[in-house]
Design a protein around this motif. Structure first.
Motif, PDB file in Angstrom:
ATOM      1  N   ASN A   1       0.835  -1.202   0.000  1.00  0.00           N
ATOM      2  CA  ASN A   1       0.000   0.000   0.000  1.00  0.00           C
ATOM      3  C   ASN A   1       0.870   1.253   0.000  1.00  0.00           C
ATOM      4  OD1 ASN A   1      -1.206   2.181   2.080  1.00  0.00           O
ATOM      5  ND2 ASN A   1      -2.870   1.359   0.830  1.00  0.00           N
ATOM      6  N   ARG A   2       1.856   1.282   0.870  1.00  0.00           N
ATOM      7  CA  ARG A   2       2.707   2.465   0.970  1.00  0.00           C
ATOM      8  C   ARG A   2       3.553   2.647  -0.291  1.00  0.00           C
ATOM      9  NH1 ARG A   2      -0.917   3.284   4.506  1.00  0.00           N
ATOM     10  NH2 ARG A   2      -0.329   4.403   6.398  1.00  0.00           N
ATOM     11  N   ALA A   3       3.979   1.574  -0.912  1.00  0.00           N
ATOM     12  CA  ALA A   3       4.730   1.694  -2.159  1.00  0.00           C
ATOM     13  C   ALA A   3       3.868   2.338  -3.242  1.00  0.00           C
ATOM     14  CB  ALA A   3       5.214   0.322  -2.622  1.00  0.00           C
ATOM     15  N   SER A   4       2.617   1.905  -3.340  1.00  0.00           N
ATOM     16  CA  SER A   4       1.713   2.476  -4.340  1.00  0.00           C
ATOM     17  C   SER A   4       1.467   3.950  -4.066  1.00  0.00           C
ATOM     18  CB  SER A   4       0.379   1.716  -4.345  1.00  0.00           C
ATOM     19  OG  SER A   4       0.560   0.384  -4.740  1.00  0.00           O
ATOM     20  N   LEU A   5       1.194   4.286  -2.816  1.00  0.00           N
ATOM     21  CA  LEU A   5       0.925   5.686  -2.476  1.00  0.00           C
ATOM     22  C   LEU A   5       2.135   6.557  -2.765  1.00  0.00           C
ATOM     23  CD1 LEU A   5      -0.978   5.358   0.928  1.00  0.00           C
ATOM     24  CD2 LEU A   5      -1.939   5.500  -1.370  1.00  0.00           C
ATOM     25  N   SER A   6       3.329   6.052  -2.472  1.00  0.00           N
ATOM     26  CA  SER A   6       4.544   6.827  -2.718  1.00  0.00           C
ATOM     27  C   SER A   6       4.697   7.129  -4.201  1.00  0.00           C
ATOM     28  CB  SER A   6       5.753   6.049  -2.202  1.00  0.00           C
ATOM     29  OG  SER A   6       6.956   6.689  -2.563  1.00  0.00           O
ATOM     30  N   ARG A   7       4.533   6.124  -5.032  1.00  0.00           N
ATOM     31  CA  ARG A   7       4.758   6.308  -6.464  1.00  0.00           C
ATOM     32  C   ARG A   7       3.641   7.125  -7.119  1.00  0.00           C
ATOM     33  NH1 ARG A   7       7.745   0.560  -7.826  1.00  0.00           N
ATOM     34  NH2 ARG A   7       8.461   0.280  -5.679  1.00  0.00           N
ATOM     35  N   GLN A   8       2.468   7.085  -6.491  1.00  0.00           N
ATOM     36  CA  GLN A   8       1.337   7.850  -7.013  1.00  0.00           C
ATOM     37  C   GLN A   8       1.245   9.245  -6.382  1.00  0.00           C
ATOM     38  OE1 GLN A   8      -1.220   7.132  -9.500  1.00  0.00           O
ATOM     39  NE2 GLN A   8       0.624   6.005 -10.060  1.00  0.00           N
ATOM     40  N   LEU A   9       2.294   9.654  -5.687  1.00  0.00           N
ATOM     41  CA  LEU A   9       2.385  11.010  -5.106  1.00  0.00           C
ATOM     42  C   LEU A   9       1.266  11.263  -4.102  1.00  0.00           C
ATOM     43  CD1 LEU A   9       3.144  13.004  -8.403  1.00  0.00           C
ATOM     44  CD2 LEU A   9       4.779  11.975  -6.804  1.00  0.00           C
ATOM     45  N   LEU A  10       0.871  10.228  -3.370  1.00  0.00           N
ATOM     46  CA  LEU A  10      -0.222  10.351  -2.406  1.00  0.00           C
ATOM     47  C   LEU A  10       0.241  10.292  -0.958  1.00  0.00           C
ATOM     48  CD1 LEU A  10      -2.873   8.194  -4.289  1.00  0.00           C
ATOM     49  CD2 LEU A  10      -2.936  10.680  -3.947  1.00  0.00           C
ATOM     50  N   LEU A  11       1.537  10.114  -0.746  1.00  0.00           N
ATOM     51  CA  LEU A  11       2.076  10.250   0.606  1.00  0.00           C
ATOM     52  C   LEU A  11       2.411  11.706   0.903  1.00  0.00           C
ATOM     53  CD1 LEU A  11       4.452   7.180   1.076  1.00  0.00           C
ATOM     54  CD2 LEU A  11       2.152   7.509   1.980  1.00  0.00           C
ATOM     55  N   GLU A  12       2.770  12.428  -0.149  1.00  0.00           N
ATOM     56  CA  GLU A  12       3.118  13.841   0.012  1.00  0.00           C
ATOM     57  C   GLU A  12       3.017  14.519  -1.354  1.00  0.00           C
ATOM     58  OE1 GLU A  12       6.819  16.600   1.715  1.00  0.00           O
ATOM     59  OE2 GLU A  12       7.019  14.416   1.576  1.00  0.00           O
ATOM     60  N   ARG A  13       2.314  15.642  -1.399  1.00  0.00           N
ATOM     61  CA  ARG A  13       2.262  16.398  -2.648  1.00  0.00           C
ATOM     62  C   ARG A  13       3.662  16.872  -3.013  1.00  0.00           C
ATOM     63  NH1 ARG A  13      -2.845  17.916  -0.223  1.00  0.00           N
ATOM     64  NH2 ARG A  13      -4.572  17.601  -1.716  1.00  0.00           N
ATOM     65  N   GLU A  14       3.935  16.936  -4.322  1.00  0.00           N
ATOM     66  CA  GLU A  14       5.250  17.381  -4.784  1.00  0.00           C
ATOM     67  C   GLU A  14       5.110  18.571  -5.721  1.00  0.00           C
ATOM     68  OE1 GLU A  14       8.063  14.509  -6.046  1.00  0.00           O
ATOM     69  OE2 GLU A  14       7.345  12.961  -4.664  1.00  0.00           O
ATOM     70  N   GLN A  15       6.166  19.356  -5.812  1.00  0.00           N
ATOM     71  CA  GLN A  15       6.202  20.540  -6.664  1.00  0.00           C
ATOM     72  C   GLN A  15       6.587  20.102  -8.073  1.00  0.00           C
ATOM     73  OE1 GLN A  15       5.769  23.830  -4.976  1.00  0.00           O
ATOM     74  NE2 GLN A  15       5.107  24.277  -7.077  1.00  0.00           N
ATOM     75  N   LEU A  16       5.588  19.853  -8.901  1.00  0.00           N
ATOM     76  CA  LEU A  16       5.803  19.371 -10.258  1.00  0.00           C
ATOM     77  C   LEU A  16       4.890  20.112 -11.211  1.00  0.00           C
ATOM     78  CD1 LEU A  16       5.692  15.535  -9.483  1.00  0.00           C
ATOM     79  CD2 LEU A  16       7.753  16.799 -10.098  1.00  0.00           C
ATOM     80  N   THR A  17       5.298  20.198 -12.485  1.00  0.00           N
ATOM     81  CA  THR A  17       4.371  20.686 -13.492  1.00  0.00           C
ATOM     82  C   THR A  17       3.350  19.593 -13.784  1.00  0.00           C
ATOM     83  OG1 THR A  17       5.625  19.846 -15.386  1.00  0.00           O
ATOM     84  CG2 THR A  17       6.239  22.026 -14.526  1.00  0.00           C
ATOM     85  N   ALA A  18       2.252  19.968 -14.428  1.00  0.00           N
ATOM     86  CA  ALA A  18       1.229  18.975 -14.760  1.00  0.00           C
ATOM     87  C   ALA A  18       1.792  17.861 -15.645  1.00  0.00           C
ATOM     88  CB  ALA A  18       0.032  19.651 -15.421  1.00  0.00           C
ATOM     89  N   PRO A  19       2.518  18.170 -16.736  1.00  0.00           N
ATOM     90  CA  PRO A  19       3.081  17.074 -17.538  1.00  0.00           C
ATOM     91  C   PRO A  19       4.056  16.205 -16.755  1.00  0.00           C
ATOM     92  CG  PRO A  19       3.063  19.113 -18.810  1.00  0.00           C
ATOM     93  CD  PRO A  19       2.724  19.478 -17.394  1.00  0.00           C
ATOM     94  N   GLU A  20       4.890  16.810 -15.897  1.00  0.00           N
ATOM     95  CA  GLU A  20       5.836  16.022 -15.106  1.00  0.00           C
ATOM     96  C   GLU A  20       5.093  15.074 -14.173  1.00  0.00           C
ATOM     97  OE1 GLU A  20       9.513  19.259 -14.707  1.00  0.00           O
ATOM     98  OE2 GLU A  20       7.955  19.150 -13.170  1.00  0.00           O
ATOM     99  N   ALA A  21       4.055  15.566 -13.521  1.00  0.00           N
ATOM    100  CA  ALA A  21       3.306  14.736 -12.580  1.00  0.00           C
ATOM    101  C   ALA A  21       2.616  13.585 -13.300  1.00  0.00           C
ATOM    102  CB  ALA A  21       2.281  15.584 -11.832  1.00  0.00           C
ATOM    103  N   ILE A  22       2.033  13.863 -14.455  1.00  0.00           N
ATOM    104  CA  ILE A  22       1.348  12.805 -15.195  1.00  0.00           C
ATOM    105  C   ILE A  22       2.336  11.746 -15.645  1.00  0.00           C
ATOM    106  CG2 ILE A  22       0.074  12.322 -17.333  1.00  0.00           C
ATOM    107  CD1 ILE A  22      -1.369  15.007 -16.871  1.00  0.00           C
ATOM    108  N   ARG A  23       3.497  12.164 -16.069  1.00  0.00           N
ATOM    109  CA  ARG A  23       4.514  11.172 -16.452  1.00  0.00           C
ATOM    110  C   ARG A  23       4.934  10.337 -15.242  1.00  0.00           C
ATOM    111  NH1 ARG A  23       9.170  12.088 -20.795  1.00  0.00           N
ATOM    112  NH2 ARG A  23       7.733  10.845 -22.019  1.00  0.00           N
ATOM    113  N   ARG A  24       5.047  10.948 -14.072  1.00  0.00           N
ATOM    114  CA  ARG A  24       5.422  10.209 -12.865  1.00  0.00           C
ATOM    115  C   ARG A  24       4.397   9.131 -12.530  1.00  0.00           C
ATOM    116  NH1 ARG A  24       8.564  12.925  -8.907  1.00  0.00           N
ATOM    117  NH2 ARG A  24       7.776  11.432  -7.385  1.00  0.00           N
TER     118      ARG A  24
END
Length: 376
Positions: A8-31
């Motif tokens: 669960n924590r691995a999924s949340l980490s990779r999906q940026l759901l443990l902590e919001r990050e400073q990313l552009t929209a295209p960068e976040a979607i690629r992540r």
């Protein structure tokens, strides 16, 4: 061995759901690989959950400028993806799109895959500039006749490499789509698997959702398990294997983040059809089994959910005066406080866009069991 909570924590980490990050929209979607986009609002709300100080206008601009595209891809549903990812994801989906969209109603209209091979290049030439759905259907009718139009267009609009064109409104796209050719070169014919494209899709999937099983990968993309197994064998050395909580084999990238099980997970108000709810064959990674039929309805609607301590704990909807949160089990005061803070931020976003987002789906709330309901 990796535990269920560590997954669960691995999924949340990779999906940026443990902590919001400073990313552009295209960068976040690629992540996060891709964002479900059946409802026009969902990619926006998905990014609001993941990006620090998310500005909806930035996603508007990414769609208009072509840095992010919306198209039929994984699970034969609409996704928003980084434009540079689209060609390889489309190539990996070729066998699935061929089997699904050139059968059933396409075949019932008296058409064959060979007919599609002839029609698609001409259709893409017609769609070199944006065309409305009505224009596309008229084009099909002119060539095939009124009796074949509906079945042919049903197959072609998902099988052909078409992007949806932004048409304005609060979420860039309305419910009457327009289309433009993707411009990715010749369309492959037939059911052949593109091994390199499938391997790339698997690596992208593991980066965004891993660790995962063969069944998870197949579920994410709606591809057959056999080619997934073959692709993973070919990736030997590029992926690692783990024993999952049920004793099965899981695959992951060697450098994939796998936070400890006790890593805090903040509350979130998730979009309808959020990808993290649908990316696994075993959805108990995020959705407790008892709650799955409550949030994933029989017709495929996936309700906007409360995520508490990393797991679905209820649903939410906008109402007069705030965000109505329905919790399926008792929540502690500090969790309600966290949800209230998220609701305040969400109301600010919706106020400039669509304060009654998802209102057409509110009929599902009459079918929910008794639960604690608060307006935040």
């Amino acid at each position: 061995m990796i535990t269920a909570r560590e997954l669960n924590r691995a999924s949340l980490s990779r999906q940026l759901l443990l902590e919001r990050e400073q990313l552009t929209a295209p960068e976040a979607i690629r992540r996060v690989v891709a964002l479900q986009a059946q409802h026009p609002a969902s990619p926006y709300l998905a990014l609001w959950n993941r990006v620090t100080d998310f500005a909806p206008a930035e996603l508007d601009a990414a769609f208009i400028g072509g840095a992010v595209v919306k198209a039929t891809l994984m699970r034969i549903t609409l996704h928003a993806v980084h434009a540079e990812d689209y060609p390889v994801l489309r190539a990996a989906m070729q066998p699935t799109l061929y089997a699904s969209r050139l059968g059933f109603r396409f075949a019932e209209a008296g058409l064959t895959p060979a007919d599609a091979d002839k029609l698609v290049p001409e259709l893409l030439a017609f769609a070199r500039r944006p065309r409305t759905s009505a224009e596309m259907q008229a084009w099909v009718e002119e060539r095939l006749g009124a009796e074949k139009k509906d079945g042919a267009w049903w197959g072609l609009k998902a099988y052909a490499p078409l992007h949806h064109v932004p048409t304005g409104g609060p979420w860039s796209f309305g419910f009457r789509p327009s289309f433009v050719a993707a411009g990715t070169g010749p369309v492959p014919a037939g059911r052949a698997v593109d091994p390199q494209a499938l391997r790339t899709l698997i690596l992208r999937y593991l980066a965004g959702f891993g660790p995962a099983s063969v069944a998870d990968v197949a579920q994410f993309a709606m591809v057959q398990r056999a080619p997934v197994r073959e692709a993973l064998r070919a990736l030997d050395g590029a992926v690692e294997q783990f024993q999952g909580p049920d004793g099965g084999t899981l695959f992951d990238l060697p450098a994939g983040p796998r936070p400890p099980a006790d890593t805090p997970a903040p509350p979130r108000l998730m979009a309808m059809w959020d990808s993290v709810l649908l990316a696994y064959a075993d959805r108990s990674r995020v959705i407790p089994p008892a709650y799955r039929p409550l949030v994933i309805r029989r017709n495929g609607d996936v309700l906007p959910t409360l995520l508490v301590d990393g797991y679905v704990a209820g649903v939410w909807r906008p109402v007069d005066g705030g965000i109505e949160a329905t919790a399926f089990h008792p929540l502690p005061p500090e969790t309600w406080d966290g949800l209230a803070a998220e609701a305040h931020s969400l109301r600010t976003l919706l106020a400039d866009r669509d304060a009654k987002v998802y209102s057409r789906h509110h009929h599902w709330w009459t079918k929910l069991p008794g639960a604690e309901v608060r307006t935040l």
